[in-house]
Design a protein around this motif. Sequence first.
Motif, PDB file in Angstrom:
ATOM      1  N   GLY A  14       7.357  24.169  59.407  1.00 42.18           N
ATOM      2  CA  GLY A  14       6.916  24.395  58.024  1.00 42.18           C
ATOM      3  C   GLY A  14       7.153  23.177  57.157  1.00 42.18           C
ATOM      4  O   GLY A  14       6.292  22.780  56.367  1.00 42.18           O
ATOM      5  N   THR A  15       8.314  22.566  57.270  1.00 42.34           N
ATOM      6  CA  THR A  15       8.633  21.362  56.510  1.00 42.34           C
ATOM      7  C   THR A  15       7.706  20.226  56.906  1.00 42.34           C
ATOM      8  O   THR A  15       7.205  19.484  56.050  1.00 42.34           O
ATOM      9  CB  THR A  15      10.107  20.952  56.726  1.00 42.34           C
ATOM     10  N   THR A  17       4.614  20.424  58.139  1.00 39.16           N
ATOM     11  CA  THR A  17       3.264  20.627  57.607  1.00 39.16           C
ATOM     12  C   THR A  17       3.226  20.442  56.094  1.00 39.16           C
ATOM     13  O   THR A  17       2.273  19.871  55.572  1.00 39.16           O
ATOM     14  CB  THR A  17       2.704  22.007  57.997  1.00 39.16           C
ATOM     15  N   ASP A  18       4.249  20.902  55.391  1.00 36.77           N
ATOM     16  CA  ASP A  18       4.293  20.686  53.939  1.00 36.77           C
ATOM     17  C   ASP A  18       4.335  19.197  53.615  1.00 36.77           C
ATOM     18  O   ASP A  18       3.658  18.735  52.691  1.00 36.77           O
ATOM     19  CB  ASP A  18       5.510  21.383  53.321  1.00 36.77           C
ATOM     20  N   THR A  19       5.115  18.446  54.366  1.00 34.41           N
ATOM     21  CA  THR A  19       5.214  17.006  54.154  1.00 34.41           C
ATOM     22  C   THR A  19       3.900  16.314  54.480  1.00 34.41           C
ATOM     23  O   THR A  19       3.440  15.432  53.747  1.00 34.41           O
ATOM     24  CB  THR A  19       6.349  16.412  55.008  1.00 34.41           C
TER      25      THR A  19
END
Length: 102
Positions: A14-15, A17-19
Amino acid sequence: MLTFTASDAKNNFGTLTDTALTQPVSITRRGRVILEVMTPQAKEALIQERIKELVFGQFVTDAIEADKEYVATGLHTNLSEMQAWADSLGTANPLSMPACHK
Protein backbone atom coordinates in the motif's frame (compact mmCIF):
# COMPACT_ATOMS: atom_id res chain seq x y z
CA MET A 1 13.66 8.04 -6.70
CA LEU A 2 12.57 6.17 -3.59
CA THR A 3 13.76 2.58 -3.23
CA PHE A 4 12.13 -0.43 -1.58
CA THR A 5 13.71 -3.82 -1.12
CA ALA A 6 11.62 -6.63 -2.62
CA SER A 7 10.58 -7.81 0.85
CA ASP A 8 9.68 -4.25 1.95
CA ALA A 9 7.66 -3.81 -1.26
CA LYS A 10 5.78 -7.03 -0.52
CA ASN A 11 5.16 -6.16 3.12
CA ASN A 12 4.28 -2.51 2.44
CA PHE A 13 2.51 -2.73 -0.90
CA GLY A 14 0.00 0.00 0.00
CA THR A 15 2.79 2.43 0.88
CA LEU A 16 4.64 1.51 -2.31
CA THR A 17 1.59 2.18 -4.52
CA ASP A 18 0.76 5.43 -2.70
CA THR A 19 4.34 6.60 -3.18
CA ALA A 20 4.40 5.54 -6.84
CA LEU A 21 1.44 7.85 -7.48
CA THR A 22 3.69 10.84 -6.76
CA GLN A 23 7.14 9.60 -7.83
CA PRO A 24 8.75 6.57 -9.48
CA VAL A 25 9.79 3.82 -7.04
CA SER A 26 12.63 1.32 -7.48
CA ILE A 27 12.43 -2.19 -6.08
CA THR A 28 15.69 -3.94 -5.36
CA ARG A 29 16.72 -7.51 -4.73
CA ARG A 30 20.20 -8.23 -3.39
CA GLY A 31 21.16 -4.60 -4.02
CA ARG A 32 20.15 -4.55 -7.71
CA VAL A 33 17.16 -2.72 -9.14
CA ILE A 34 14.76 -5.34 -10.50
CA LEU A 35 11.64 -3.20 -11.05
CA GLU A 36 10.59 0.40 -11.32
CA VAL A 37 6.99 1.34 -10.53
CA MET A 38 5.46 4.52 -11.94
CA THR A 39 2.16 5.91 -13.12
CA PRO A 40 1.18 5.57 -16.78
CA GLN A 41 1.59 9.35 -17.12
CA ALA A 42 5.14 9.22 -15.74
CA LYS A 43 5.93 6.32 -18.08
CA GLU A 44 4.58 8.24 -21.09
CA ALA A 45 6.58 11.34 -20.10
CA LEU A 46 9.73 9.21 -19.86
CA ILE A 47 9.07 7.66 -23.28
CA GLN A 48 8.43 11.07 -24.85
CA GLU A 49 11.67 12.45 -23.37
CA ARG A 50 13.64 9.52 -24.78
CA ILE A 51 12.01 10.00 -28.20
CA LYS A 52 12.96 13.69 -28.15
CA GLU A 53 16.56 12.77 -27.30
CA LEU A 54 16.73 10.24 -30.14
CA VAL A 55 15.13 12.56 -32.68
CA PHE A 56 17.40 15.44 -31.70
CA GLY A 57 20.45 13.17 -31.89
CA GLN A 58 19.43 12.08 -35.38
CA PHE A 59 18.79 15.71 -36.37
CA VAL A 60 22.31 16.69 -35.27
CA THR A 61 23.82 13.72 -37.14
CA ASP A 62 21.86 14.60 -40.28
CA ALA A 63 22.86 18.29 -40.02
CA ILE A 64 26.54 17.40 -39.70
CA GLU A 65 26.33 15.10 -42.73
CA ALA A 66 24.46 17.76 -44.74
CA ASP A 67 27.13 20.33 -43.89
CA LYS A 68 29.90 17.94 -44.94
CA GLU A 69 28.08 17.33 -48.23
CA TYR A 70 27.65 21.08 -48.79
CA VAL A 71 31.33 21.77 -48.06
CA ALA A 72 32.38 18.98 -50.45
CA THR A 73 30.01 19.80 -53.33
CA GLY A 74 28.68 23.33 -52.83
CA LEU A 75 25.20 21.96 -53.57
CA HIS A 76 22.26 23.13 -51.46
CA THR A 77 18.54 23.81 -51.29
CA ASN A 78 17.03 26.91 -49.75
CA LEU A 79 14.44 27.29 -47.01
CA SER A 80 11.55 28.19 -49.30
CA GLU A 81 12.19 25.09 -51.46
CA MET A 82 12.31 22.83 -48.44
CA GLN A 83 9.22 24.47 -46.88
CA ALA A 84 7.17 24.03 -50.06
CA TRP A 85 8.19 20.37 -50.22
CA ALA A 86 7.43 19.77 -46.52
CA ASP A 87 4.04 21.49 -46.83
CA SER A 88 3.12 19.22 -49.75
CA LEU A 89 3.78 16.01 -47.84
CA GLY A 90 0.57 14.22 -46.93
CA THR A 91 -1.40 16.01 -49.64
CA ALA A 92 -2.95 14.44 -52.74
CA ASN A 93 -0.11 15.75 -54.92
CA PRO A 94 3.15 15.83 -52.92
CA LEU A 95 6.10 17.56 -54.56
CA SER A 96 9.30 15.70 -55.31
CA MET A 97 12.14 16.40 -52.91
CA PRO A 98 13.95 19.56 -54.09
CA ALA A 99 17.10 18.95 -56.10
CA CYS A 100 20.31 20.41 -54.78
CA HIS A 101 21.81 23.24 -56.82
CA LYS A 102 24.62 25.79 -56.61
